[in-house]
Design an enzyme around this catalytic site. Structure first.
Site, PDB file in Angstrom:
ATOM      1  N   GLY A  74       0.799  -1.229   0.000  1.00  0.00           N
ATOM      2  CA  GLY A  74       0.000   0.000   0.000  1.00  0.00           C
ATOM      3  C   GLY A  74       0.831   1.278   0.000  1.00  0.00           C
ATOM      4  O   GLY A  74       0.295   2.365  -0.164  1.00  0.00           O
TER       5      GLY A  74
ATOM      6  N   TYR B  56       3.817   1.964  13.066  1.00  0.00           N
ATOM      7  CA  TYR B  56       4.003   3.414  13.111  1.00  0.00           C
ATOM      8  C   TYR B  56       5.514   3.659  13.123  1.00  0.00           C
ATOM      9  O   TYR B  56       6.059   4.301  14.011  1.00  0.00           O
ATOM     10  CB  TYR B  56       3.320   4.029  14.330  1.00  0.00           C
ATOM     11  CG  TYR B  56       1.807   3.894  14.326  1.00  0.00           C
ATOM     12  CD1 TYR B  56       1.098   3.808  13.114  1.00  0.00           C
ATOM     13  CD2 TYR B  56       1.075   3.870  15.504  1.00  0.00           C
ATOM     14  CE1 TYR B  56      -0.283   3.692  13.104  1.00  0.00           C
ATOM     15  CE2 TYR B  56      -0.312   3.756  15.498  1.00  0.00           C
ATOM     16  CZ  TYR B  56      -0.985   3.661  14.291  1.00  0.00           C
ATOM     17  OH  TYR B  56      -2.359   3.543  14.285  1.00  0.00           O
TER      18      TYR B  56
ATOM     19  N   CYS C  19      -7.782   3.008   7.631  1.00  0.00           N
ATOM     20  CA  CYS C  19      -7.541   3.744   6.395  1.00  0.00           C
ATOM     21  C   CYS C  19      -7.619   2.768   5.216  1.00  0.00           C
ATOM     22  O   CYS C  19      -6.857   1.807   5.146  1.00  0.00           O
ATOM     23  CB  CYS C  19      -6.169   4.397   6.470  1.00  0.00           C
ATOM     24  SG  CYS C  19      -5.625   5.036   4.900  1.00  0.00           S
TER      25      CYS C  19
ATOM     26  N   HIS D 163       0.646  -3.990   6.580  1.00  0.00           N
ATOM     27  CA  HIS D 163      -0.290  -3.932   7.709  1.00  0.00           C
ATOM     28  C   HIS D 163      -0.373  -5.262   8.460  1.00  0.00           C
ATOM     29  O   HIS D 163      -0.165  -5.312   9.673  1.00  0.00           O
ATOM     30  CB  HIS D 163      -1.655  -3.540   7.148  1.00  0.00           C
ATOM     31  CG  HIS D 163      -2.695  -3.205   8.168  1.00  0.00           C
ATOM     32  ND1 HIS D 163      -2.576  -2.161   9.051  1.00  0.00           N
ATOM     33  CD2 HIS D 163      -3.900  -3.787   8.438  1.00  0.00           C
ATOM     34  CE1 HIS D 163      -3.662  -2.109   9.823  1.00  0.00           C
ATOM     35  NE2 HIS D 163      -4.473  -3.081   9.473  1.00  0.00           N
TER      36      HIS D 163
HETATM   37  C1  LIG Z   1      -3.212   7.044   6.593  1.00  0.00           C
HETATM   38  C2  LIG Z   1      -2.754   5.848   7.393  1.00  0.00           C
HETATM   39  C3  LIG Z   1      -3.638   5.213   8.245  1.00  0.00           C
HETATM   40  C4  LIG Z   1      -3.252   4.089   8.983  1.00  0.00           C
HETATM   41  N1  LIG Z   1      -4.155   3.479   9.810  1.00  0.00           N
HETATM   42  C5  LIG Z   1      -3.775   2.396  10.505  1.00  0.00           C
HETATM   43  C6  LIG Z   1      -4.691   1.718  11.363  1.00  0.00           C
HETATM   44  O1  LIG Z   1      -5.863   2.092  11.480  1.00  0.00           O
HETATM   45  N2  LIG Z   1      -4.250   0.642  12.047  1.00  0.00           N
HETATM   46  C7  LIG Z   1      -2.966   0.193  11.935  1.00  0.00           C
HETATM   47  O2  LIG Z   1      -2.639  -0.809  12.564  1.00  0.00           O
HETATM   48  N3  LIG Z   1      -2.084   0.801  11.140  1.00  0.00           N
HETATM   49  C8  LIG Z   1      -2.451   1.889  10.428  1.00  0.00           C
HETATM   50  N4  LIG Z   1      -1.543   2.506   9.624  1.00  0.00           N
HETATM   51  C9  LIG Z   1      -0.170   2.010   9.579  1.00  0.00           C
HETATM   52  C10 LIG Z   1      -0.045   0.860   8.585  1.00  0.00           C
HETATM   53  O3  LIG Z   1      -0.529  -0.329   9.184  1.00  0.00           O
HETATM   54  C11 LIG Z   1       1.429   0.655   8.208  1.00  0.00           C
HETATM   55  O4  LIG Z   1       1.950   1.828   7.642  1.00  0.00           O
HETATM   56  C12 LIG Z   1       1.595  -0.533   7.265  1.00  0.00           C
HETATM   57  O5  LIG Z   1       2.907  -1.004   7.343  1.00  0.00           O
HETATM   58  C13 LIG Z   1       1.264  -0.139   5.850  1.00  0.00           C
HETATM   59  O6  LIG Z   1       1.297  -1.232   4.991  1.00  0.00           O
HETATM   60  P1  LIG Z   1       1.392  -0.970   3.421  1.00  0.00           P
HETATM   61  O7  LIG Z   1       1.424  -2.260   2.747  1.00  0.00           O
HETATM   62  O8  LIG Z   1       0.365   0.028   3.049  1.00  0.00           O
HETATM   63  O9  LIG Z   1       2.775  -0.177   3.339  1.00  0.00           O
HETATM   64  P2  LIG Z   1       4.102  -0.389   2.478  1.00  0.00           P
HETATM   65  O10 LIG Z   1       4.786   0.937   2.591  1.00  0.00           O
HETATM   66  O11 LIG Z   1       3.816  -0.915   1.141  1.00  0.00           O
HETATM   67  O12 LIG Z   1       4.872  -1.480   3.315  1.00  0.00           O
HETATM   68  C14 LIG Z   1       5.251  -1.318   4.660  1.00  0.00           C
HETATM   69  C15 LIG Z   1       6.384  -2.291   4.996  1.00  0.00           C
HETATM   70  O13 LIG Z   1       5.981  -3.633   4.704  1.00  0.00           O
HETATM   71  C16 LIG Z   1       6.780  -4.193   3.665  1.00  0.00           C
HETATM   72  N5  LIG Z   1       5.899  -4.956   2.776  1.00  0.00           N
HETATM   73  C17 LIG Z   1       4.768  -4.514   2.172  1.00  0.00           C
HETATM   74  N6  LIG Z   1       4.204  -5.503   1.474  1.00  0.00           N
HETATM   75  C18 LIG Z   1       4.986  -6.595   1.619  1.00  0.00           C
HETATM   76  C19 LIG Z   1       4.919  -7.932   1.132  1.00  0.00           C
HETATM   77  N7  LIG Z   1       3.913  -8.355   0.374  1.00  0.00           N
HETATM   78  N8  LIG Z   1       5.914  -8.788   1.464  1.00  0.00           N
HETATM   79  C20 LIG Z   1       6.951  -8.367   2.241  1.00  0.00           C
HETATM   80  N9  LIG Z   1       7.051  -7.134   2.746  1.00  0.00           N
HETATM   81  C21 LIG Z   1       6.075  -6.244   2.444  1.00  0.00           C
HETATM   82  C22 LIG Z   1       7.426  -3.013   2.993  1.00  0.00           C
HETATM   83  O14 LIG Z   1       8.629  -3.383   2.340  1.00  0.00           O
HETATM   84  C23 LIG Z   1       7.632  -2.068   4.156  1.00  0.00           C
HETATM   85  O15 LIG Z   1       8.761  -2.464   4.912  1.00  0.00           O
HETATM   86  C24 LIG Z   1      -1.915   3.616   8.872  1.00  0.00           C
HETATM   87  C25 LIG Z   1      -1.032   4.264   8.018  1.00  0.00           C
HETATM   88  C26 LIG Z   1      -1.424   5.371   7.277  1.00  0.00           C
HETATM   89  C27 LIG Z   1      -0.440   6.067   6.368  1.00  0.00           C
END
Ligand SMILES: Cc1cc2nc3c(=O)[nH]c(=O)nc-3n(C[C@H](O)[C@H](O)[C@H](O)COP(=O)(O)OP(=O)(O)OC[C@H]3O[C@@H](n4cnc5c(N)ncnc54)[C@H](O)[C@@H]3O)c2cc1C
Ligand SMILES: *[C@@H]1O[C@H](CO)[C@@H](O)[C@H](O)[C@H]1NC(C)=O
Ligand SMILES: *[C@@H]1O[C@H](CO)[C@@H](O)[C@H](O)[C@H]1NC(C)=O
Ligand SMILES: *[C@@H]1O[C@H](CO)[C@@H](O)[C@H](O)[C@H]1NC(C)=O
Ligand SMILES: *[C@@H]1O[C@H](CO)[C@@H](O)[C@H](O)[C@H]1NC(C)=O
Ligand SMILES: *[C@@H]1O[C@H](CO)[C@@H](O)[C@H](O)[C@H]1NC(C)=O
Ligand SMILES: *[C@@H]1O[C@H](CO)[C@@H](O)[C@H](O)[C@H]1NC(C)=O
Length: 521
Positions: free
Chosen positions: A103, A463, A167, A175
């Site tokens: 994401g 976070y 979100c 996540h």
């Molecule tokens: C607007 C906003 C709202 C949020 N709300 C919440 C909430 O309500 N509850 C909560 O718990 N958290 C929340 N978060 C935090 C969120 O859970 C983390 O930022 C999470 O890591 C995001 O995952 P992503 O896949 O979107 O991010 P990315 O930036 O894509 O990945 C995050 C990390 O995971 C790794 N990764 C991603 N996908 C994979 C994969 N398939 N295999 C191996 N590694 C991978 C990436 O390399 C990076 O290290 C929020 C964040 C934001 C920006």
């Protein structure tokens, strides 16, 4: 010695290559030889016209897209698992690092930036969701976003749900692998607590599932952050039950309306509420005062909620008129940060939000913060930098207190009253003054030290906060150095994470500024 030399040599060659791209391209040759299946259609170099738009596609925190930030040498957007296998094998063979993006919500931009030459594997095309309502499970691919997941589940059954965050554009990759909590976590635990199986591409390019990866690695990727261990191509999750109708409400109280007393009281009771009742608090500045917004969803109807609140939190003064009955998926929309007037379909969209600059930190509270300390905390919100600052207080207890600290790497369970997320936002015009805002949140974090968890001062991996410590870029970070931040995120689970990492990725290929290190021998 020669390994180090070789590494530096290749590093220099590749660095030049990123700019010039003039030598025969060994990475591309390798990847084509491993996966001839039209892989070139999913690989972008800076020469491809759509490279920049692909790169920017899911970046949330625009703090990390300045021209000086290093960009990937290649972006791969796989449509099959075998393309991920090829990308891993060929990155390793060409001494490129990998960043995996789902994401793109990483708070420190680690999923798409790196100071050393790297390949970005963006899972944007892996977004299938297969729901089995009979067995109440689903397989979701590594690029799925949680808003779409909730939407697709609700479309098939309004009584099924998955306990993930709020979100909609957050990805399941980061996540789930970092924990993942939302309005259902007091009833059902974290997203990671509800993962049943996973498929991962490991450092050798093999695909493993729960059975073939073994329980240690399966434990590690549910809360320890998958980026340290491989690339998750899909998760199998357990769906949970929600009623036909739920009730939502938001009650705003300013300081003049007794916000301090109410927050103080909430600290002592919210973690003991019925687990069908989730009441969080958002603290912001409104019209030169501070506002506490009590933002809630109850898994039942108004008729049951009003007496329950009268019994549990009469001070808030909830009345029927404050409440709205909704379907579960409508409650998800209510809690999303989508603009007023958004429709349910908007939950499925990848990037409906304006992006901003932000910096966040997290804390856990084990004893209520005294009133005088809350009052001093509000003073921070009167400063210029706090115009768009926010504290989000999320109540623990319920199911979260029943799961043991070592069940998965996420250790923040019994004994926590609530979690605080400290957040500050600023906009483009203020970009030159970023440091001012970052300093504001660092000062607030310092101020609140005596009132939050200690030894370690715990933090939530999702976070992510690089202020807590970073690894050596060479990959030779000592256990002692990494435990400074590792103990905050994982407490006693950190050591086991390092053991698993050392076993499954002994060359520390999957690494970043805050990846799990290996034991150096
Ligand atoms: C607007 C906003 C709202 C949020 N709300 C919440 C909430 O309500 N509850 C909560 O718990 N958290 C929340 N978060 C935090 C969120 O859970 C983390 O930022 C999470 O890591 C995001 O995952 P992503 O896949 O979107 O991010 P990315 O930036 O894509 O990945 C995050 C990390 O995971 C790794 N990764 C991603 N996908 C994979 C994969 N398939 N295999 C191996 N590694 C991978 C990436 O390399 C990076 O290290 C929020 C964040 C934001 C920006
Ligand atoms: C990028 O450019 C190369 C060379 O022109 C081409 O072969 C490849 O298909 C392009 N990639 C995409 C995804 O269009
Ligand atoms: C949402 O999920 C459906 C079902 O898996 C998928 O077809 C669609 O492409 C997804 N939408 C987005 C924007 O990811
Ligand atoms: C509460 O305050 C927020 C932020 O100021 C505002 O958007 C919202 O409409 C208010 N809600 C209620 C119910 O007053
Ligand atoms: C604030 O709380 C005090 C004591 O708890 C109470 O006496 C007073 O009426 C409250 N004021 C408002 C505006 O609710
Ligand atoms: C803030 O000021 C605006 C405009 O005067 C007003 O409409 C709003 O109700 C105020 N909000 C609070 C919480 O006092
Ligand atoms: C890590 O490796 C680098 C480069 O070889 C070296 O300069 C540094 O001292 C090493 N650090 C530790 C902690 O071993």
């Amino acid at each position: 010695m020669s390994v180090v030399f070789n590494f530096i040599y290749v590093f220099i060659i590749i660095s030049c290559n990123v700019v010039a791209q003039s030598h025969p391209d060994q990475f591309l040759q390798c990847i084509e030889s491993h996966n001839s299946n039209s892989i070139s259609k999913v690989i972008y170099t800076p020469k491809n016209t759509s490279y920049t738009s692909k790169f920017l596609s899911s970046i949330q925190n625009i703090r990390f897209i300045s021209p000086s930030m290093p960009k990937p040498s290649y972006i791969v957007t796989p449509v099959t698992e075998s393309q991920i296998q090829a990308a891993v094998i060929c990155s390793k063979a060409n001494r490129l690092q990998i960043r995996v993006r789902c994401g793109g919500h990483d708070y420190e931009g680690l999923s798409y930036s790196s100071k050393v030459p790297f390949v970005l594997i963006d899972l944007i095309n892996l977004r299938s969701i297969k729901i089995d309502t009979k067995n109440r499970v689903a397989w979701v691919q590594g690029g799925v976003l949680i808003g779409n997941l909730s939407y697709q589940i609700a479309k098939i059954s309004p009584n099924l749900a998955f306990p993930a965050g709020l979100c909609p554009t957050v990805g399941v990759g980061g996540h789930f692998s970092g924990g993942g909590y939302g309005t259902l976590f007091r009833k059902y635990g974290l997203a990671a607590d509800n993962v049943l199986d996973a498929r991962i591409v490991n450092v050798n390019g093999q695909i493993l599932d729960r059975k073939s990866m073994g329980e240690d690695l399966f434990w590690a990727i549910r809360g320890g952050g998958a980026a340290s261990f491989g690339v998750i191509t899909s998760w199998k999750i357990k769906l949970v039950e929600v009623p036909d109708i739920v009730t939502v409400f938001t009650i705003n109280k300013t300081l003049e309306q007794n916000a301090t007393d109410l927050v103080h009281r909430w600290q002592q009771i919210a973690y003991k509420f019925d687990r069908d009742l989730f009441v969080r608090i958002l603290i912001t500045r409104v019209n030169h005062t501070v506002q506490a917004s009590f933002n809630s969803v109850f898994l039942g109807k108004i008729d049951k909620l009003v007496p329950l609140m009268q019994e549990s939190f009469p001070e808030l003064g909830l009345v029927r008129e404050d409440c709205m009955e909704r379907k579960w998926i409508e409650a998800i929309l209510y809690f999303s940060d989508l603009p007023f007037g958004s429709s349910l379909d908007d939950l499925t969209k990848r990037n409906p939000n304006p992006r901003t600059y932000y910096k966040a930190k997290s804390d856990f509270v084990k004893d209520p913060i005294p009133k005088f300390a809350l009052e001093k905390l509000w003073e921070f919100f009167k400063e210029d930098e706090a115009k768009d600052a926010q504290l989000i207080l999320a109540p623990y207890g319920g199911r979260m207190s029943e799961i043991s600290e070592s069940e998965i790497p996420f250790p923040h369970r019994r004994g926590n009253l609530y979690e605080i997320q400290h957040l500050v936002y600023w906009d483009k015009e203020e970009n030159k003054e970023s440091q001012k805002y970052i300093n504001w949140i660092r000062r607030l974090y310092k101020y609140i030290t005596p009132f939050v968890s200690k030894n370690p001062r715990a933090a939530y991996l999702n976070y992510r906060d690089l202020d807590l410590g970073i690894n050596n870029i060479e990959g030779n970070t000592s256990y002692a150095k990494a435990s400074v931040w590792g103990n905050k995120y994982f407490k006693n689970n950190f050591k086991r994470l390092v053991q698993v990492k050392t076993k499954v990725d002994p060359s520390n290929f999957f690494r970043n500024e805050q990846s799990i290190p290996i034991f150096l021998s």
